[in-house]
Design an enzyme around this catalytic site. Structure first.
Site, mmCIF file in Angstrom:
data_model
loop_
_atom_site.group_PDB
_atom_site.id
_atom_site.type_symbol
_atom_site.label_atom_id
_atom_site.label_comp_id
_atom_site.label_asym_id
_atom_site.label_seq_id
_atom_site.Cartn_x
_atom_site.Cartn_y
_atom_site.Cartn_z
ATOM 1 C CG PHE A 121 -2.367 -0.142 0.896
ATOM 2 C CD1 PHE A 121 -2.893 -1.377 0.575
ATOM 3 C CD2 PHE A 121 -3.211 0.956 0.892
ATOM 4 C CE1 PHE A 121 -4.228 -1.517 0.246
ATOM 5 C CE2 PHE A 121 -4.552 0.835 0.577
ATOM 6 C CZ PHE A 121 -5.067 -0.411 0.254
ATOM 7 C CD GLN A 241 -5.679 10.370 2.500
ATOM 8 O OE1 GLN A 241 -6.416 9.426 2.723
ATOM 9 N NE2 GLN A 241 -4.414 10.380 2.828
ATOM 10 C CG HIS A 243 -8.116 7.538 -2.392
ATOM 11 N ND1 HIS A 243 -7.750 7.044 -3.609
ATOM 12 C CD2 HIS A 243 -7.918 6.536 -1.505
ATOM 13 C CE1 HIS A 243 -7.342 5.782 -3.461
ATOM 14 N NE2 HIS A 243 -7.438 5.456 -2.192
ATOM 15 C CG LEU A 253 -11.696 4.689 -2.742
ATOM 16 C CD1 LEU A 253 -11.071 6.057 -2.808
ATOM 17 C CD2 LEU A 253 -11.472 4.067 -1.386
ATOM 18 C CD GLU A 256 -2.817 3.855 -1.311
ATOM 19 O OE1 GLU A 256 -3.399 4.939 -1.146
ATOM 20 O OE2 GLU A 256 -1.898 3.470 -0.584
ATOM 21 N NE ARG A 287 -4.853 6.419 0.299
ATOM 22 C CZ ARG A 287 -5.702 5.781 1.082
ATOM 23 N NH1 ARG A 287 -6.440 6.459 1.950
ATOM 24 N NH2 ARG A 287 -5.829 4.491 1.013
ATOM 25 C CG HIS A 353 -10.519 8.698 1.038
ATOM 26 N ND1 HIS A 353 -11.557 7.841 0.766
ATOM 27 C CD2 HIS A 353 -9.576 7.954 1.665
ATOM 28 C CE1 HIS A 353 -11.249 6.626 1.204
ATOM 29 N NE2 HIS A 353 -10.073 6.672 1.776
ATOM 30 N NE ARG A 395 -7.073 7.422 6.564
ATOM 31 C CZ ARG A 395 -7.287 6.415 5.719
ATOM 32 N NH1 ARG A 395 -6.494 5.351 5.726
ATOM 33 N NH2 ARG A 395 -8.278 6.475 4.846
HETATM 34 C C1 LIG Z 1 -14.898 3.893 0.235
HETATM 35 C C2 LIG Z 1 -13.921 3.894 1.379
HETATM 36 C C3 LIG Z 1 -12.908 2.947 1.439
HETATM 37 C C4 LIG Z 1 -12.000 2.941 2.512
HETATM 38 N N1 LIG Z 1 -11.010 1.996 2.544
HETATM 39 C C5 LIG Z 1 -10.160 1.960 3.612
HETATM 40 C C6 LIG Z 1 -9.173 0.930 3.730
HETATM 41 O O1 LIG Z 1 -9.075 0.034 2.908
HETATM 42 N N2 LIG Z 1 -8.345 0.956 4.789
HETATM 43 C C7 LIG Z 1 -8.428 1.926 5.757
HETATM 44 O O2 LIG Z 1 -7.644 1.896 6.694
HETATM 45 N N3 LIG Z 1 -9.378 2.895 5.672
HETATM 46 C C8 LIG Z 1 -10.244 2.923 4.641
HETATM 47 N N4 LIG Z 1 -11.202 3.907 4.579
HETATM 48 C C9 LIG Z 1 -11.392 4.816 5.718
HETATM 49 C C10 LIG Z 1 -12.107 4.096 6.839
HETATM 50 O O3 LIG Z 1 -12.998 3.140 6.309
HETATM 51 C C11 LIG Z 1 -12.899 5.029 7.736
HETATM 52 O O4 LIG Z 1 -12.102 6.111 8.110
HETATM 53 C C12 LIG Z 1 -13.363 4.288 8.973
HETATM 54 O O5 LIG Z 1 -14.038 3.107 8.624
HETATM 55 C C13 LIG Z 1 -14.218 5.133 9.881
HETATM 56 O O6 LIG Z 1 -14.715 4.317 10.923
HETATM 57 P P1 LIG Z 1 -15.519 4.940 12.144
HETATM 58 O O7 LIG Z 1 -15.848 3.818 13.060
HETATM 59 O O8 LIG Z 1 -14.774 6.088 12.680
HETATM 60 O O9 LIG Z 1 -16.840 5.540 11.478
HETATM 61 P P2 LIG Z 1 -17.943 4.921 10.490
HETATM 62 O O10 LIG Z 1 -17.680 3.528 10.101
HETATM 63 O O11 LIG Z 1 -18.137 5.924 9.424
HETATM 64 O O12 LIG Z 1 -19.231 4.887 11.409
HETATM 65 C C14 LIG Z 1 -19.839 6.065 11.895
HETATM 66 C C15 LIG Z 1 -21.004 5.666 12.773
HETATM 67 O O13 LIG Z 1 -21.500 6.822 13.430
HETATM 68 C C16 LIG Z 1 -22.901 6.846 13.360
HETATM 69 N N5 LIG Z 1 -23.330 8.257 13.428
HETATM 70 C C17 LIG Z 1 -22.819 9.319 12.779
HETATM 71 N N6 LIG Z 1 -23.482 10.446 13.125
HETATM 72 C C18 LIG Z 1 -24.414 10.080 14.021
HETATM 73 C C19 LIG Z 1 -25.427 10.778 14.729
HETATM 74 N N7 LIG Z 1 -25.621 12.101 14.594
HETATM 75 N N8 LIG Z 1 -26.223 10.059 15.558
HETATM 76 C C20 LIG Z 1 -26.075 8.707 15.714
HETATM 77 N N9 LIG Z 1 -25.135 8.014 15.055
HETATM 78 C C21 LIG Z 1 -24.325 8.688 14.227
HETATM 79 C C22 LIG Z 1 -23.249 6.154 12.060
HETATM 80 O O14 LIG Z 1 -24.543 5.634 12.102
HETATM 81 C C23 LIG Z 1 -22.179 5.051 12.019
HETATM 82 O O15 LIG Z 1 -22.619 3.929 12.721
HETATM 83 C C24 LIG Z 1 -12.118 3.921 3.519
HETATM 84 C C25 LIG Z 1 -13.135 4.863 3.473
HETATM 85 C C26 LIG Z 1 -14.013 4.867 2.397
HETATM 86 C C27 LIG Z 1 -15.076 5.941 2.351
#
Ligand SMILES: Cc1cc2nc3c(=O)[nH]c(=O)nc-3n(C[C@H](O)[C@H](O)[C@H](O)COP(=O)(O)OP(=O)(O)OC[C@H]3O[C@@H](n4cnc5c(N)ncnc54)[C@H](O)[C@@H]3O)c2cc1C
Length: 583
Positions: A121, A241, A243, A253, A256, A287, A353, A395
């Site tokens: 990566f 960031q 991407h 997306l 990568e 990135r 991203h 990142r």
């Molecule tokens: C398409 C894509 C591919 C990616 N691929 C990778 C990868 O391969 N490797 C990597 O390291 N990172 C990757 N990332 C980044 C990574 O996936 C995210 O940064 C990470 O999953 C975020 O996790 P989280 O638990 O912080 O939030 P999330 O998984 O976004 O969850 C947020 C939670 O908060 C809740 N929420 C939000 N606001 C409220 C509210 N007001 N009230 C109640 N609930 C709320 C939502 O319901 C959800 O359950 C990718 C991101 C994207 C978009």
């Protein structure tokens, strides 16, 4: 309309059911803590489920690797704005965390001998930059999906209580400590007050402030905006960031992992142009660098047919690699572009991203009240909504999944440890007034036919942020962006929704989300204007060099009345002295 508040009491409340929230929940459930998880989405629809490429951990399954090399790459990739004590902690814990996930049942892809498979990566290297290393552990290109399912099942098994489709509107603070949250039940429109001893925010990112983004619709930065509104500062918000490989015009997306498996970016002439910019890491440079190179090629007229995109070439990888290692993203290309990636090149452009900034925490996931390190009692944050800071100015790929798991679990551990010292506070109904006033205002505006629809405002915000606060920034552009955002902050007070019903009224929540995004856009653009240097994801054409003498520090930005107040926090440097970032 008189509003009824339904009250609930739990020792701990977690907002968000992505990877960070669920791992925190699992940790608390294991200790028998009485807890609730609130989520505006059904848990397995959280954006973590969209993560494709993998999770970085120096397992060394295919070649020599060490957590210390991982830490070095993370600091260098972050352009030395990372707090190195937190990075060391994360890179060490990453190894054990991945093994714990394996034991929880996560179906990783395997090597022929049965070990967890690993791939290359961007920015991940062996021995401090000598060449690329295979560090990303993956489950085909569905790594996040597998993480989310595994953790959710773990929580269900331990009887964690979920409040699905409860949208949190506010944090309830009393004398500087967090004591609860106010939530809107999407199905009925009812309001619920959760009284608690400790709150973890794990609400994810805020990419929906830009017009081209890889982020799901729900990524509207609610947790960050609510913290800001409650007097808590936000850290390093100017670092966002882009991407390099989003599907052209859509932003969807293409992981990568595509370049990790050997994909190449090409300009109009078919040239592998990264050869000219980063001869060692080529297409797998970090990135921020690849995104800027794409913009540069386009500006120099070398975009495809002179347009604002370039090509991702996977044609030489062969169908077997595409089917086995990149099945989802190749399917996206077929579905959304009508192209066959085994034989045709894919039009791509940089897509917004990942938020490097967020709610400031220390490496124990406890939220900071100020740049001096003072903490907010009973308040924890983890995942993309938090800024630890382990990503600094940029990142590296695969480091978010590590971050959400390591610090999500840590948030659970810290809250559990603090519980004997935390207490409930009796919360008056009036604590809900501010959030109710906002809801009521949107409802009242619905009766005004001259009011502007919120969709119009959202489009303007996204355009302003994309054009003026995106990959390249200038003083002039940022000032213009701030004028437009300032104008939107006024106009949203009078904007209207059409739907005033109580049942499943997603429009009123979209208005609240837009309100949050506008405030975060304001903080992002103001931070970008203030930071007169270029570092990682923040590139100022009028200040193109990194300036460690002035700017080797974190931005803290708090809301004071109707203004933003900035301060700085020194970067923690332990073992890696800032150097020039060559690849
Ligand atoms: C398409 C894509 C591919 C990616 N691929 C990778 C990868 O391969 N490797 C990597 O390291 N990172 C990757 N990332 C980044 C990574 O996936 C995210 O940064 C990470 O999953 C975020 O996790 P989280 O638990 O912080 O939030 P999330 O998984 O976004 O969850 C947020 C939670 O908060 C809740 N929420 C939000 N606001 C409220 C509210 N007001 N009230 C109640 N609930 C709320 C939502 O319901 C959800 O359950 C990718 C991101 C994207 C978009």
């Amino acid at each position: 309309m008189a509003i009824q508040l339904t009250r609930h009491t739990f020792d701990a409340v977690i907002v968000g059911a992505g990877g960070a929230g669920l791992y925190g929940a699992l940790e608390l459930a294991k200790a028998g803590v009485n807890l609730a998880v609130l989520t505006k989405l059904y848990p397995t629809r959280s954006h973590t489920g969209a993560a494709q490429g993998g999770i970085g951990a120096a397992l060394g399954n295919l070649e020599e690797d060490s957590w210390e090399w991982h830490a070095f790459d993370t600091c260098k990739g972050g352009d030395y704005l990372t707090d190195q004590d937190a990075v060391e902690f994360m890179c060490r814990e990453a190894v054990e965390t991945v093994i714990e996930l394996e034991h929880l049942g996560l179906p990783f892809s395997r090597t022929p001998e049965g070990k967890i498979a690993q791939r290359r990566f961007g920015g991940h290297t062996r021995n401090h930059g000598e060449g690329p290393v295979r560090r990303s552990c993956y489950a085909a290109d569905r790594t996040g999906h597998m993480i989310l399912q595994t953790l959710y099942q773990g929580c269900i098994k331990r009887n964690v209580e979920f409040f699905d489709e409860f949208h949190v509107l506010d944090l309830i603070m009393d004398q500087g400590a967090a004591h609860g949250v106010l939530a809107y039940e999407i199905k009925t429109g009812a309001l619920h007050l959760f009284e608690t001893k400790g709150v973890i925010f794990a609400t994810g990112g805020s990419g929906r402030m830009f017009s081209i983004t890889s982020n799901a619709h729900a990524l509207t930065g609610d947790g960050m905006a609510i913290a800001l509104n409650n007097g808590i500062p936000l850290e390093d918000m100017e670092f966002f960031q882009f991407h390099p490989t989003g599907i052209y015009k859509m932003g969807i997306l293409l992981s990568e992992a595509a370049r990790g498996e050997g994909g190449i970016v090409r300009n109009h002439g078919g040239e592998r142009f990264m050869q000219r910019y980063t001869p060692t890491l080529l297409d797998l440079a970090p990135r921020d660098i690849v995104s800027r190179c794409i913009y540069h090629e386009v500006r120099e007229g070398r975009g495809i047919d002179g347009k604002d995109y370039v090509h991702l070439d996977l044609t030489h990888l062969g169908r077997r690699v595409l089917d086995e290692k990149l099945p989802d993203i190749t399917e996206f290309v077929r579905t959304y572009m009508g192209l066959e990636p085994a034989t045709q090149m894919i039009p791509i452009q940089p897509t917004a991203h990942y938020a490097m900034g967020g709610i400031p925490t220390d490496k124990t996931s406890r939220v900071l009240a100020k740049a001096d390190g003072a903490k907010v009692t009973g308040f924890y944050a983890a995942g993309e909504c938090a800024c630890v800071s382990v990503h600094g100015a940029n990142r590296l790929g695969t480091n978010s999944l590590v971050d959400i798991l390591v610090f999500g679990r840590q948030a659970g551990r810290s809250l559990k440890e603090d519980l004997p010292r935390l207490s409930f506070s009796s919360i008056a109904d009036t604590k809900a007034d501010q959030a109710i006033e906002l809801l009521e205002r949107f409802r009242a505006n619905a009766r005004n036919p001259h009011a502007e629809p919120i969709g119009q405002l959202r489009d303007e915000m996204k355009r302003a942020m994309m054009d003026l606060c995106g990959v390249y920034r200038t003083q002039e552009g940022l000032k213009q962006c701030l004028r437009r955002i300032g104008d939107l902050r006024e106009r949203i007070r009078k904007a209207r929704i059409m739907d005033v019903s109580a049942t499943f009224n997603t429009e009123i929540l979209e208005a609240i989300e837009l309100h949050n995004l506008i405030n975060l856009s304001w903080v992002t653009a103001a931070g970008a204007l203030r930071r007169e240097e270029s570092r990682g994801g923040h590139f100022r054409e009028d200040f193109p060099k990194r300036d460690d003498a002035q700017w080797l520090n974190h931005t803290f930005c708090a809301l004071k009345g109707n203004d933003l107040e900035f301060s700085s926090k020194p970067v923690t440097i332990t073992r890696f002295q800032p150097q020039e970032r060559k690849y």
